[in-house]
Write an enzyme that holds these catalytic residues in place. Structure first.
Site, PDB file in Angstrom:
ATOM      1  N   LYS A  22       0.794  -1.373   0.011  1.00  0.00           N
ATOM      2  CA  LYS A  22       0.128  -0.078   0.117  1.00  0.00           C
ATOM      3  C   LYS A  22       0.914   1.181   0.031  1.00  0.00           C
ATOM      4  CE  LYS A  22      -1.890   1.710   4.153  1.00  0.00           C
ATOM      5  NZ  LYS A  22      -1.631   2.942   4.517  1.00  0.00           N
ATOM      6  N   ASN A  23       1.763   1.344   0.870  1.00  0.00           N
ATOM      7  CA  ASN A  23       2.492   2.307   1.007  1.00  0.00           C
ATOM      8  C   ASN A  23       3.594   2.701   0.297  1.00  0.00           C
ATOM      9  OD1 ASN A  23       0.923   3.100   3.282  1.00  0.00           O
ATOM     10  ND2 ASN A  23       2.544   2.511   4.835  1.00  0.00           N
ATOM     11  N   CYS A 118      -4.620  12.799  13.478  1.00  0.00           N
ATOM     12  CA  CYS A 118      -5.516  11.444  13.233  1.00  0.00           C
ATOM     13  C   CYS A 118      -5.251  10.436  14.620  1.00  0.00           C
ATOM     14  CB  CYS A 118      -4.849  10.816  11.951  1.00  0.00           C
ATOM     15  SG  CYS A 118      -3.428   9.914  12.189  1.00  0.00           S
ATOM     16  N   ARG A 123       0.768  14.620  13.573  1.00  0.00           N
ATOM     17  CA  ARG A 123       1.315  14.133  12.277  1.00  0.00           C
ATOM     18  C   ARG A 123       1.629  15.627  11.522  1.00  0.00           C
ATOM     19  NH1 ARG A 123      -1.095   8.884   9.689  1.00  0.00           N
ATOM     20  NH2 ARG A 123       0.636   8.711   8.527  1.00  0.00           N
ATOM     21  N   ASP A 306       4.496   0.461  12.032  1.00  0.00           N
ATOM     22  CA  ASP A 306       3.239  -0.156  11.675  1.00  0.00           C
ATOM     23  C   ASP A 306       2.883  -1.604  12.270  1.00  0.00           C
ATOM     24  OD1 ASP A 306       2.642   2.315  10.403  1.00  0.00           O
ATOM     25  OD2 ASP A 306       3.196   1.304   8.453  1.00  0.00           O
ATOM     26  N   ARG A 398      -8.881  -0.588   4.870  1.00  0.00           N
ATOM     27  CA  ARG A 398      -7.989   0.516   4.106  1.00  0.00           C
ATOM     28  C   ARG A 398      -6.741  -0.155   3.999  1.00  0.00           C
ATOM     29  NH1 ARG A 398      -7.384   5.961   7.565  1.00  0.00           N
ATOM     30  NH2 ARG A 398      -6.132   6.420   5.297  1.00  0.00           N
TER      31      ARG A 398
HETATM   32  N1  EPU Z   1       6.673  14.274  10.853  1.00  0.00           N
HETATM   33  C1  EPU Z   1       6.851  15.775  10.985  1.00  0.00           C
HETATM   34  N2  EPU Z   1       6.727  16.368  10.164  1.00  0.00           N
HETATM   35  C2  EPU Z   1       6.427  15.902   8.614  1.00  0.00           C
HETATM   36  C3  EPU Z   1       6.278  14.719   8.233  1.00  0.00           C
HETATM   37  C4  EPU Z   1       6.656  13.798   9.486  1.00  0.00           C
HETATM   38  O1  EPU Z   1       6.991  15.814  12.129  1.00  0.00           O
HETATM   39  O2  EPU Z   1       6.490  17.030   7.818  1.00  0.00           O
HETATM   40  C5  EPU Z   1       6.850  13.149  11.721  1.00  0.00           C
HETATM   41  C6  EPU Z   1       5.467  12.348  12.056  1.00  0.00           C
HETATM   42  O3  EPU Z   1       4.755  13.201  12.869  1.00  0.00           O
HETATM   43  C7  EPU Z   1       6.048  11.328  12.625  1.00  0.00           C
HETATM   44  C8  EPU Z   1       7.391  11.093  12.011  1.00  0.00           C
HETATM   45  O4  EPU Z   1       7.765  12.290  11.485  1.00  0.00           O
HETATM   46  O5  EPU Z   1       6.240  11.503  13.884  1.00  0.00           O
HETATM   47  C9  EPU Z   1       7.397  10.018  10.886  1.00  0.00           C
HETATM   48  O6  EPU Z   1       6.422  10.146  10.062  1.00  0.00           O
HETATM   49  P1  EPU Z   1       6.485   9.871   8.375  1.00  0.00           P
HETATM   50  O7  EPU Z   1       6.338  11.103   7.647  1.00  0.00           O
HETATM   51  O8  EPU Z   1       7.474   9.201   8.265  1.00  0.00           O
HETATM   52  O9  EPU Z   1       5.187   9.127   8.259  1.00  0.00           O
HETATM   53  P2  EPU Z   1       4.174   9.153   7.042  1.00  0.00           P
HETATM   54  O10 EPU Z   1       4.869   9.482   5.713  1.00  0.00           O
HETATM   55  O11 EPU Z   1       2.865  10.156   7.299  1.00  0.00           O
HETATM   56  C10 EPU Z   1       4.303   6.818   6.471  1.00  0.00           C
HETATM   57  C11 EPU Z   1       3.298   5.649   6.289  1.00  0.00           C
HETATM   58  C12 EPU Z   1       2.726   5.180   7.625  1.00  0.00           C
HETATM   59  C13 EPU Z   1       3.860   4.809   8.557  1.00  0.00           C
HETATM   60  C14 EPU Z   1       4.808   5.993   8.651  1.00  0.00           C
HETATM   61  C15 EPU Z   1       6.150   5.676   9.149  1.00  0.00           C
HETATM   62  C16 EPU Z   1       2.241   5.992   4.019  1.00  0.00           C
HETATM   63  C17 EPU Z   1       0.995   6.414   3.346  1.00  0.00           C
HETATM   64  N3  EPU Z   1       2.206   6.011   5.632  1.00  0.00           N
HETATM   65  O12 EPU Z   1       3.448   7.783   7.064  1.00  0.00           O
HETATM   66  O13 EPU Z   1       1.876   4.090   7.481  1.00  0.00           O
HETATM   67  O14 EPU Z   1       3.524   4.544   9.804  1.00  0.00           O
HETATM   68  O15 EPU Z   1       5.391   6.228   7.256  1.00  0.00           O
HETATM   69  O16 EPU Z   1       6.772   4.364   8.732  1.00  0.00           O
HETATM   70  O17 EPU Z   1       3.296   5.697   3.600  1.00  0.00           O
HETATM   71  C18 EPU Z   1      -0.227   2.761   7.972  1.00  0.00           C
HETATM   72  O18 EPU Z   1       0.177   2.283   6.822  1.00  0.00           O
HETATM   73  O19 EPU Z   1      -0.872   2.328   8.735  1.00  0.00           O
HETATM   74  C19 EPU Z   1       0.536   3.810   8.140  1.00  0.00           C
HETATM   75  C20 EPU Z   1       0.358   4.822   9.132  1.00  0.00           C
END
Ligand code: EPU
Length: 422
Positions: A22-23, A118, A123, A306, A398
């Site tokens: 998915k990701n 969320c 986030r 995850d 999802r």
């Molecule tokens: N963060 C910030 N600022 C940003 C972006 C991230 O502070 O601009 C923080 C987040 O709040 C978090 C950390 O950095 O504390 C890591 O977040 P990341 O950006 O890596 O997560 P994401 O891209 O929003 C993806 C996956 C998540 C998975 C995380 C971590 C997708 C669509 N989602 O989220 O997947 O948990 O990386 O590996 O790729 C899931 O599939 O259930 C899911 C939540």
């Protein structure tokens, strides 16, 4: 809303085929906007989130045909007709923000509703936005929308203040068509980011350093549409391995990439499970010497956040003390209260969770609050005595393709009841 009814106590056994990730699929689908013409994606999982991202790119002007039986998605881009993604779509799925990178690269404009918090935490998206600013974009926030404006983007050197999967992917998609060279430091190394990078390279992008924390991108003038197959989902694979272990069963995940699941395999081995891997498969079986372990979530190649919730469900009946430390999201413990209702002995102190193994869990009516918490509850239902009713299972829809069918093949007694519960 549908519910699951699970009669626990069956040891899972057999083989299960892993679907596409998915990701990885989400940014790759959006990345198809970077080229005019027809992109064909294979191994695209048939999931709610994938249908949502298809809606998002349709609203920007792409034509999509998703053959769910073949897991093939065909995307035709003639021109980008719209630069706005409305609140209604972003609120269903935060990953909608991925359109910013391609939109800025192609038309220098993106209006995307700012994602709210969320169930797993606040986030923020500041790293995405500062990266776009460094590429020459002006960002403002108006009426809940991020408004981004740019001419042709310019390459730059940018160190992300934290490791972010989403920001690395998004900034990479913006930089591939920028003028000159972009150097990104502190990049996420997740296989999903690497898969997106490989897709972009196939389209003609010049990217090096994928899978390391330093990615270099030499901007090109245009990209070409391609055919591409999405990697297997390492989180789905890990979830089934954990479910197999939790039921003291013996299962094999196939069509997986073992290298992507090493942290999960190591955690299971630490607990005493017997784990084996082949070229594209991983097996787990139980042993008589199980004991608690320490699991700390970390960016890849560390233990994935995850899988933290599924791991907690497994820990609930492992003898001794299990310690789980969540370092990625500040509030990813909504499954705890539900697991406690089933008899788990869990204490939370800040981001540290202590799980004292109990002999058994017992069924209770419970409710999912997010995707991975949902997977944890399904695992708890599989090991609990009696029949567990799980509500709000749309969370699992999802991100887990045909969950109840795959579990049934492994011998689980699980049923979806249409329109039950709240
Ligand atoms: N963060 C910030 N600022 C940003 C972006 C991230 O502070 O601009 C923080 C987040 O709040 C978090 C950390 O950095 O504390 C890591 O977040 P990341 O950006 O890596 O997560 P994401 O891209 O929003 C993806 C996956 C998540 C998975 C995380 C971590 C997708 C669509 N989602 O989220 O997947 O948990 O990386 O590996 O790729 C899931 O599939 O259930 C899911 C939540």
């Amino acid at each position: 809303m549908d519910t699951y009814l699970i009669r626990g106590g069956t040891r899972l056994s057999g083989e299960v085929k892993i679907s596409g990730a998915k990701n990885a699929a989400l940014p790759i689908i959006v990345g198809s906007l970077l080229a005019d013409g027809e992109t064909v994606l294979d191994n695209v999982p048939d999931l709610k989130d994938i249908h949502t991202i298809i809606q998002v790119i349709r609203c920007l002007g792409a034509e999509c045909d998703f053959d769910t039986a073949a897991n093939r998605l065909t995307i035709k881009v003639n021109s980008i007709k719209n630069a706005e993604v409305p609140y209604e779509l972003v609120k269903t799925m935060r990953a909608s923000i991925y359109v910013m990178g391609p939109l800025l690269a192609r038309i220098g404009q993106a209006d995307v509703s700012l994602p709210g918090g969320c169930a797993i935490g606040e986030r923020p998206v500041d790293i995405h936005l500062t990266g776009f600013e460094a590429l020459g974009t002006t960002i403002s926030l108006e009426h809940g929308y991020i408004k981004a404006r740019a001419g042709r983007l310019n390459g730059m050197q940018f160190k992300m203040r934290g490791i972010s999967v989403g920001a690395t992917a998004n900034i990479m998609m913006a930089a591939v068509l920028a003028r000159g060279k972009t150097v990104l430091e502190n990049c996420a190394r997740e296989p999903d980011v690497v898969d997106l990078g490989n897709f972009l390279v196939k389209m003609g992008a010049k990217i090096s350093g994928l899978g390391s924390d330093l990615i270099e991108i030499e901007g090109v003038k245009r990209l070409e549409p391609v055919s591409y197959s999405i990697i297997p989902d390492r989180i789905e694979a890990g979830t089934y391995l954990i479910a197999g272990a939790a039921t003291k069963g013996e299962i094999t995940v196939k069509s997986a990439i073992p290298e992507h699941i090493v942290a999960c395999m190591d955690a299971l081995k630490d607990m005493g499970f017997v784990v084996d891997s082949g070229a594209d498969r991983v097996s787990v079986k139980t042993s008589h010497k199980l004991s608690g372990t320490l699991v700390k979530t970390l960016p890849y190649p560390g233990f994935p956040t995850d899988l933290q919730a599924p791991m907690m469900a497994l820990s609930a009946t492992i003898p001794g003390i299990n310690v789980i430390v969540e370092t990625i999201f500040e509030n990813r413990f909504t499954h705890v209260a539900e697991l406690r209702r089933m008899g788990a002995d869990i204490t939370v102190e800040g981001n540290v969770v202590i799980v004292k193994g109990v002999e058994k869990l017992s069924s209770a009516p419970i409710m999912m609050s997010d995707l991975r918490a949902g997977a944890a509850l399904v695992i708890a239902g599989l090991i609990a005595e009696g029949e567990t009713e799980i509500r709000r299972i749309y969370h699992c829809d999802r991100g887990y393709e045909r969950l109840e069918n795959k579990l049934s093949v492994l011998g689980a007694d699980i049923r979806r009841v249409k329109g039950g519960g709240l």
